[in-house]
Write a protein that holds these residues in place. Structure first.
Motif, mmCIF file in Angstrom:
data_model
loop_
_atom_site.group_PDB
_atom_site.id
_atom_site.type_symbol
_atom_site.label_atom_id
_atom_site.label_comp_id
_atom_site.label_asym_id
_atom_site.label_seq_id
_atom_site.Cartn_x
_atom_site.Cartn_y
_atom_site.Cartn_z
ATOM 1 N N GLN A 137 49.193 38.918 45.558
ATOM 2 C CA GLN A 137 48.970 37.433 45.903
ATOM 3 C C GLN A 137 50.636 37.265 46.450
ATOM 4 O OE1 GLN A 137 46.337 36.017 45.380
ATOM 5 N NE2 GLN A 137 46.559 33.753 45.882
ATOM 6 N N ASN A 138 51.573 37.661 46.002
ATOM 7 C CA ASN A 138 53.083 37.398 46.326
ATOM 8 C C ASN A 138 53.319 38.107 48.163
ATOM 9 O OD1 ASN A 138 52.922 39.898 45.236
ATOM 10 N ND2 ASN A 138 55.203 40.083 45.282
ATOM 11 N N ARG A 139 52.407 39.117 48.362
ATOM 12 C CA ARG A 139 52.620 39.517 49.591
ATOM 13 C C ARG A 139 51.908 38.855 50.947
ATOM 14 N NH1 ARG A 139 51.737 45.637 50.554
ATOM 15 N NH2 ARG A 139 53.314 45.259 52.290
ATOM 16 N N ILE A 140 50.896 38.049 50.410
ATOM 17 C CA ILE A 140 49.673 37.370 51.523
ATOM 18 C C ILE A 140 49.982 35.929 51.175
ATOM 19 C CG2 ILE A 140 48.351 39.540 51.393
ATOM 20 C CD1 ILE A 140 46.399 37.690 49.417
ATOM 21 N N HIS A 141 50.669 35.245 50.415
ATOM 22 C CA HIS A 141 50.959 33.874 50.164
ATOM 23 C C HIS A 141 52.304 33.727 49.983
ATOM 24 C CE1 HIS A 141 46.710 32.901 50.905
ATOM 25 N NE2 HIS A 141 46.288 34.056 49.482
ATOM 26 N N SER A 142 52.943 32.698 50.651
ATOM 27 C CA SER A 142 54.352 32.398 50.279
ATOM 28 C C SER A 142 55.302 33.801 50.219
ATOM 29 C CB SER A 142 54.573 31.395 49.272
ATOM 30 O OG SER A 142 53.535 30.421 49.584
ATOM 31 N N PHE A 143 55.275 34.762 50.962
ATOM 32 C CA PHE A 143 55.983 35.855 50.831
ATOM 33 C C PHE A 143 57.481 35.661 50.543
ATOM 34 C CE2 PHE A 143 58.414 39.409 52.538
ATOM 35 C CZ PHE A 143 58.158 40.384 51.709
ATOM 36 N N ASN A 144 58.181 34.835 51.334
ATOM 37 C CA ASN A 144 59.357 34.200 51.375
ATOM 38 C C ASN A 144 59.677 32.823 51.920
ATOM 39 O OD1 ASN A 144 59.981 34.743 54.303
ATOM 40 N ND2 ASN A 144 60.870 36.654 53.818
ATOM 41 N N ALA A 145 60.824 32.302 51.978
ATOM 42 C CA ALA A 145 61.009 30.953 52.509
ATOM 43 C C ALA A 145 60.635 30.656 53.773
ATOM 44 C CB ALA A 145 62.575 30.457 52.664
ATOM 45 N N THR A 146 60.605 31.848 54.806
ATOM 46 C CA THR A 146 60.313 31.599 56.176
ATOM 47 C C THR A 146 59.061 32.428 56.653
ATOM 48 O OG1 THR A 146 61.530 33.621 56.760
ATOM 49 C CG2 THR A 146 62.480 31.483 57.012
ATOM 50 N N LEU A 147 58.569 33.040 55.743
ATOM 51 C CA LEU A 147 57.057 33.853 56.157
ATOM 52 C C LEU A 147 56.009 33.815 54.899
ATOM 53 C CD1 LEU A 147 58.847 37.188 57.370
ATOM 54 C CD2 LEU A 147 57.767 35.670 58.731
ATOM 55 N N ASP A 148 54.699 33.808 55.553
ATOM 56 C CA ASP A 148 53.871 33.331 54.636
ATOM 57 C C ASP A 148 53.297 35.025 54.060
ATOM 58 O OD1 ASP A 148 52.273 31.752 52.875
ATOM 59 O OD2 ASP A 148 50.729 31.710 54.378
ATOM 60 N N VAL A 149 53.438 35.845 55.040
ATOM 61 C CA VAL A 149 52.770 37.080 54.700
ATOM 62 C C VAL A 149 53.982 38.176 54.898
ATOM 63 C CG1 VAL A 149 51.346 38.916 55.669
ATOM 64 C CG2 VAL A 149 50.367 36.625 55.462
ATOM 65 N N ASP A 150 53.966 39.163 53.943
ATOM 66 C CA ASP A 150 55.032 40.241 54.152
ATOM 67 C C ASP A 150 54.802 41.000 55.403
ATOM 68 O OD1 ASP A 150 56.451 42.783 53.866
ATOM 69 O OD2 ASP A 150 55.454 43.075 51.972
ATOM 70 N N PRO A 151 55.927 41.080 56.201
ATOM 71 C CA PRO A 151 56.063 41.546 57.448
ATOM 72 C C PRO A 151 55.726 42.803 57.604
ATOM 73 C CG PRO A 151 58.250 40.909 56.942
ATOM 74 C CD PRO A 151 57.337 40.564 55.888
ATOM 75 N N THR A 152 55.696 43.750 56.522
ATOM 76 C CA THR A 152 55.267 45.096 56.459
ATOM 77 C C THR A 152 54.070 45.574 56.414
ATOM 78 O OG1 THR A 152 55.665 45.580 54.249
ATOM 79 C CG2 THR A 152 57.763 45.740 55.660
ATOM 80 N N MET A 153 53.267 44.309 56.341
ATOM 81 C CA MET A 153 51.677 44.485 56.098
ATOM 82 C C MET A 153 51.241 44.069 57.620
ATOM 83 S SD MET A 153 49.545 42.358 53.324
ATOM 84 C CE MET A 153 49.770 43.275 51.968
ATOM 85 N N GLN A 154 50.112 45.289 57.947
ATOM 86 C CA GLN A 154 49.514 44.733 59.071
ATOM 87 C C GLN A 154 48.589 43.511 58.952
ATOM 88 O OE1 GLN A 154 45.842 45.212 59.864
ATOM 89 N NE2 GLN A 154 45.974 46.085 61.958
ATOM 90 N N LEU A 155 48.820 42.702 60.081
ATOM 91 C CA LEU A 155 48.281 41.400 60.120
ATOM 92 C C LEU A 155 46.721 41.386 59.553
ATOM 93 C CD1 LEU A 155 50.264 39.599 62.862
ATOM 94 C CD2 LEU A 155 50.504 39.276 60.494
ATOM 95 N N SER A 156 45.837 42.207 60.168
ATOM 96 C CA SER A 156 44.451 41.915 60.238
ATOM 97 C C SER A 156 44.193 42.123 58.872
ATOM 98 C CB SER A 156 43.586 42.686 61.314
ATOM 99 O OG SER A 156 43.747 44.045 61.080
ATOM 100 N N PHE A 157 44.761 43.201 58.209
ATOM 101 C CA PHE A 157 44.528 43.652 56.909
ATOM 102 C C PHE A 157 44.967 42.595 56.012
ATOM 103 C CE2 PHE A 157 46.459 45.648 52.920
ATOM 104 C CZ PHE A 157 45.213 46.221 52.534
ATOM 105 N N ALA A 158 46.354 41.783 56.232
ATOM 106 C CA ALA A 158 46.709 40.709 55.341
ATOM 107 C C ALA A 158 45.583 39.566 55.496
ATOM 108 C CB ALA A 158 48.022 40.166 55.824
ATOM 109 N N ALA A 159 44.959 39.341 56.560
ATOM 110 C CA ALA A 159 44.231 38.379 57.049
ATOM 111 C C ALA A 159 42.801 38.529 55.963
ATOM 112 C CB ALA A 159 43.793 38.193 58.350
ATOM 113 N N ARG A 160 42.365 39.860 55.898
ATOM 114 C CA ARG A 160 41.292 40.328 55.160
ATOM 115 C C ARG A 160 41.480 40.111 53.779
ATOM 116 N NH1 ARG A 160 39.334 43.746 51.890
ATOM 117 N NH2 ARG A 160 40.905 45.196 52.064
ATOM 118 N N LEU A 161 42.692 40.361 53.249
ATOM 119 C CA LEU A 161 43.065 39.940 51.723
ATOM 120 C C LEU A 161 43.175 38.619 51.441
ATOM 121 C CD1 LEU A 161 45.802 42.734 51.328
ATOM 122 C CD2 LEU A 161 43.249 42.892 50.545
ATOM 123 N N ARG A 162 43.703 37.734 52.321
ATOM 124 C CA ARG A 162 43.651 36.246 52.064
ATOM 125 C C ARG A 162 42.150 35.686 52.169
ATOM 126 N NH1 ARG A 162 48.753 33.838 54.061
ATOM 127 N NH2 ARG A 162 47.440 32.168 54.699
#
Length: 146
Positions: free
Chosen positions: A29-54
């Motif tokens: 969950q920490n990689r796909i929601h509120s990753f850090n103060a400025t990014l919601d998704v971990d930038p090392t994760m491929q965006l369409s993959f992150a979207a599927r997980l979300r």
């Protein structure tokens, strides 16, 4: 990290669950929601993959058994995990971290390109693991502590 140590590290994660495993949303969950103060998704994760997980694991997920297989061939012992890792499609940040050093990244690339190299390293690592002593526990069922 030596070849066998890196292989064992990756194989411990991979053979222990990644080639045949499933992860619940709470584990990534920490990689796909509120990753850090400025990014919601971990930038090392491929965006369409992150979207599927979300889509499977919304921010306030209430489905107890929601989650995702750890690789695309979760019923086959193969090197698909390494291929996905190189594409930014790994569920765990600890897996993605294997790409941050040249030595472990080279091993991931080697295992991704050669099923035979992966199998050979797996066999060697399991033989080394079987010789561990000094009070370390080798479990038949990882969920049960003896």
């Amino acid at each position: 990290m030596s070849f066998n140590v890196a292989a064992l590290s990756m194989l411990h994660m991979h053979a222990g669950g990644h080639t045949l495993g499933f992860s619940h949303c709470s584990s990534f969950q920490n990689r796909i929601h509120s990753f850090n103060a400025t990014l919601d998704v971990d930038p090392t994760m491929q965006l369409s993959f992150a979207a599927r997980l979300r889509s499977v694991c919304p921010a306030h997920n209430k489905v107890k058994n929601a989650g995702s297989p750890l690789d695309s061939t979760n019923f086959i012992f193969d090197n698909a995990y390494y291929k996905l890792l190189l594409q930014g499609k790994s569920i765990f940040s600890s897996d993605q971290a294997l790409l941050t050093t040249p030595k472990t990244k080279a091993l991931v690339s080697k295992f991704a390109s050669s099923q035979k190299a992966f199998e050979k390293a797996f066999v060697g690592s399991m033989i080394k693991m079987s010789s561990l002593t000094g009070g370390q526990e080798i479990r038949l069922d990882c969920r049960v502590v003896r």
